[in-house]
Design a protein around this motif. Structure first.
Motif, mmCIF file in Angstrom:
data_model
loop_
_atom_site.group_PDB
_atom_site.id
_atom_site.type_symbol
_atom_site.label_atom_id
_atom_site.label_comp_id
_atom_site.label_asym_id
_atom_site.label_seq_id
_atom_site.Cartn_x
_atom_site.Cartn_y
_atom_site.Cartn_z
ATOM 1 N N VAL A 107 0.867 -1.172 0.000
ATOM 2 C CA VAL A 107 0.000 0.000 0.000
ATOM 3 C C VAL A 107 0.907 1.226 0.000
ATOM 4 N N SER A 108 0.835 2.007 -1.085
ATOM 5 C CA SER A 108 1.627 3.231 -1.198
ATOM 6 C C SER A 108 0.730 4.411 -0.857
ATOM 7 N N MET A 109 1.171 5.193 0.126
ATOM 8 C CA MET A 109 0.382 6.337 0.577
ATOM 9 C C MET A 109 1.218 7.603 0.471
ATOM 10 N N THR A 110 0.605 8.644 -0.043
ATOM 11 C CA THR A 110 1.273 9.935 -0.121
ATOM 12 C C THR A 110 1.077 10.683 1.200
ATOM 13 N N ARG A 111 1.764 11.766 1.323
ATOM 14 C CA ARG A 111 1.587 12.624 2.499
ATOM 15 C C ARG A 111 0.134 13.098 2.598
ATOM 16 N N GLU A 112 -0.474 13.355 1.445
ATOM 17 C CA GLU A 112 -1.873 13.786 1.424
ATOM 18 C C GLU A 112 -2.806 12.672 1.914
ATOM 19 N N ASP A 113 -2.511 11.411 1.518
ATOM 20 C CA ASP A 113 -3.310 10.284 2.002
ATOM 21 C C ASP A 113 -3.256 10.205 3.524
ATOM 22 N N GLY A 166 -5.684 12.112 9.130
ATOM 23 C CA GLY A 166 -5.311 12.815 10.349
ATOM 24 C C GLY A 166 -3.960 12.410 10.913
ATOM 25 N N LEU A 167 -3.047 11.957 10.055
ATOM 26 C CA LEU A 167 -1.728 11.503 10.503
ATOM 27 C C LEU A 167 -0.608 12.206 9.761
ATOM 28 N N LYS A 168 0.522 12.297 10.429
ATOM 29 C CA LYS A 168 1.784 12.678 9.813
ATOM 30 C C LYS A 168 2.714 11.485 9.956
ATOM 31 N N ILE A 169 3.749 11.431 9.163
ATOM 32 C CA ILE A 169 4.666 10.287 9.213
ATOM 33 C C ILE A 169 5.222 10.093 10.618
ATOM 34 N N LEU A 170 5.557 11.174 11.297
ATOM 35 C CA LEU A 170 6.117 11.052 12.644
ATOM 36 C C LEU A 170 5.113 10.491 13.651
ATOM 37 N N ASP A 171 3.818 10.623 13.364
ATOM 38 C CA ASP A 171 2.800 10.049 14.254
ATOM 39 C C ASP A 171 2.914 8.532 14.344
ATOM 40 N N LEU A 172 3.488 7.915 13.312
ATOM 41 C CA LEU A 172 3.634 6.460 13.303
ATOM 42 C C LEU A 172 4.683 5.977 14.302
ATOM 43 N N LEU A 173 5.419 6.907 14.870
ATOM 44 C CA LEU A 173 6.412 6.555 15.884
ATOM 45 C C LEU A 173 5.889 6.773 17.293
ATOM 46 N N GLY A 174 4.705 7.313 17.409
ATOM 47 C CA GLY A 174 4.209 7.722 18.720
ATOM 48 C C GLY A 174 3.170 6.807 19.310
ATOM 49 N N PHE A 218 -7.137 -11.391 4.085
ATOM 50 C CA PHE A 218 -6.229 -11.164 5.203
ATOM 51 C C PHE A 218 -6.972 -11.109 6.536
ATOM 52 N N ALA A 219 -8.266 -11.329 6.514
ATOM 53 C CA ALA A 219 -9.069 -11.246 7.732
ATOM 54 C C ALA A 219 -9.217 -12.601 8.407
ATOM 55 N N SER A 220 -8.330 -13.514 8.097
ATOM 56 C CA SER A 220 -8.395 -14.841 8.704
ATOM 57 C C SER A 220 -7.759 -14.807 10.091
ATOM 58 N N ASP A 221 -7.614 -15.975 10.680
ATOM 59 C CA ASP A 221 -7.014 -16.067 12.007
ATOM 60 C C ASP A 221 -5.499 -16.004 11.979
ATOM 61 N N ALA A 222 -4.896 -16.019 10.801
ATOM 62 C CA ALA A 222 -3.438 -15.967 10.702
ATOM 63 C C ALA A 222 -2.941 -14.578 11.088
ATOM 64 N N PRO A 223 -1.795 -14.493 11.747
ATOM 65 C CA PRO A 223 -1.234 -13.184 12.098
ATOM 66 C C PRO A 223 -0.878 -12.380 10.844
ATOM 67 N N VAL A 224 -0.943 -11.073 10.964
ATOM 68 C CA VAL A 224 -0.611 -10.165 9.873
ATOM 69 C C VAL A 224 0.490 -9.235 10.374
ATOM 70 N N THR A 225 1.500 -9.031 9.537
ATOM 71 C CA THR A 225 2.564 -8.094 9.900
ATOM 72 C C THR A 225 2.497 -6.882 8.983
ATOM 73 N N PHE A 226 2.985 -5.749 9.496
ATOM 74 C CA PHE A 226 3.069 -4.518 8.732
ATOM 75 C C PHE A 226 4.520 -4.063 8.729
ATOM 76 N N GLN A 227 5.030 -3.758 7.558
ATOM 77 C CA GLN A 227 6.347 -3.135 7.431
ATOM 78 C C GLN A 227 6.125 -1.750 6.853
ATOM 79 N N VAL A 228 6.746 -0.754 7.450
ATOM 80 C CA VAL A 228 6.577 0.625 7.012
ATOM 81 C C VAL A 228 7.896 1.125 6.462
ATOM 82 N N MET A 229 7.845 1.671 5.234
ATOM 83 C CA MET A 229 9.039 2.220 4.599
ATOM 84 C C MET A 229 8.704 3.592 4.030
ATOM 85 N N PRO A 230 9.574 4.565 4.254
ATOM 86 C CA PRO A 230 9.323 5.890 3.686
ATOM 87 C C PRO A 230 9.452 5.869 2.158
ATOM 88 N N ASN A 231 8.666 6.718 1.494
ATOM 89 C CA ASN A 231 8.760 6.868 0.037
ATOM 90 C C ASN A 231 8.393 8.291 -0.353
#
Length: 109
Positions: free
Chosen positions: A13-19, A24-32, A54-67
């Protein structure tokens, strides 16, 4: 926001600053605030997982990378039997997190 299915277990999922701003988030909010970050990740997952793959009982991981001023999220559905490294498998097992196991059985007796 752009969504790409990398394979059967991973979405990018690619999100812009506008997205982010629209949510209601800024990139730095993801650290808080942990609760706010969890809420954000789950809302994105529900928005992009139209087929509920992805809504099954299996765990889901998220990786966040700046772009380019935004972020890329890699959302990966873990297969507890095959894909998950041993360290992660232990992390997601209820007994390893104080849920279930002998301690609960003793308390129930």
């Amino acid at each position: 926001m752009r969504v790409e299915k990398v394979n059967e277990n991973t979405l990018r999922v690619s999100m812009t600053r506008e997205d982010l701003s629209q949510r209601g988030l800024k990139i730095l909010d993801l650290l808080g605030n942990r609760e706010r970050v969890l809420e954000f990740f789950l809302s994105i997952l529900h928005e992009v997982d139209e087929d509920n793959d992805f809504a099954s009982d299996a765990p889901v991981t998220f990786q966040v990378m700046p772009n380019d001023g935004g972020i890329d999220l890699l959302i990966t559905k873990m297969n507890k039997d095959n894909d998950m490294p041993e360290e992660m498998r232990r992390f997601f097992e209820p007994e390893a997190n104080g849920v279930g196991g002998e301690a609960d059985e003793d308390e129930a007796a």
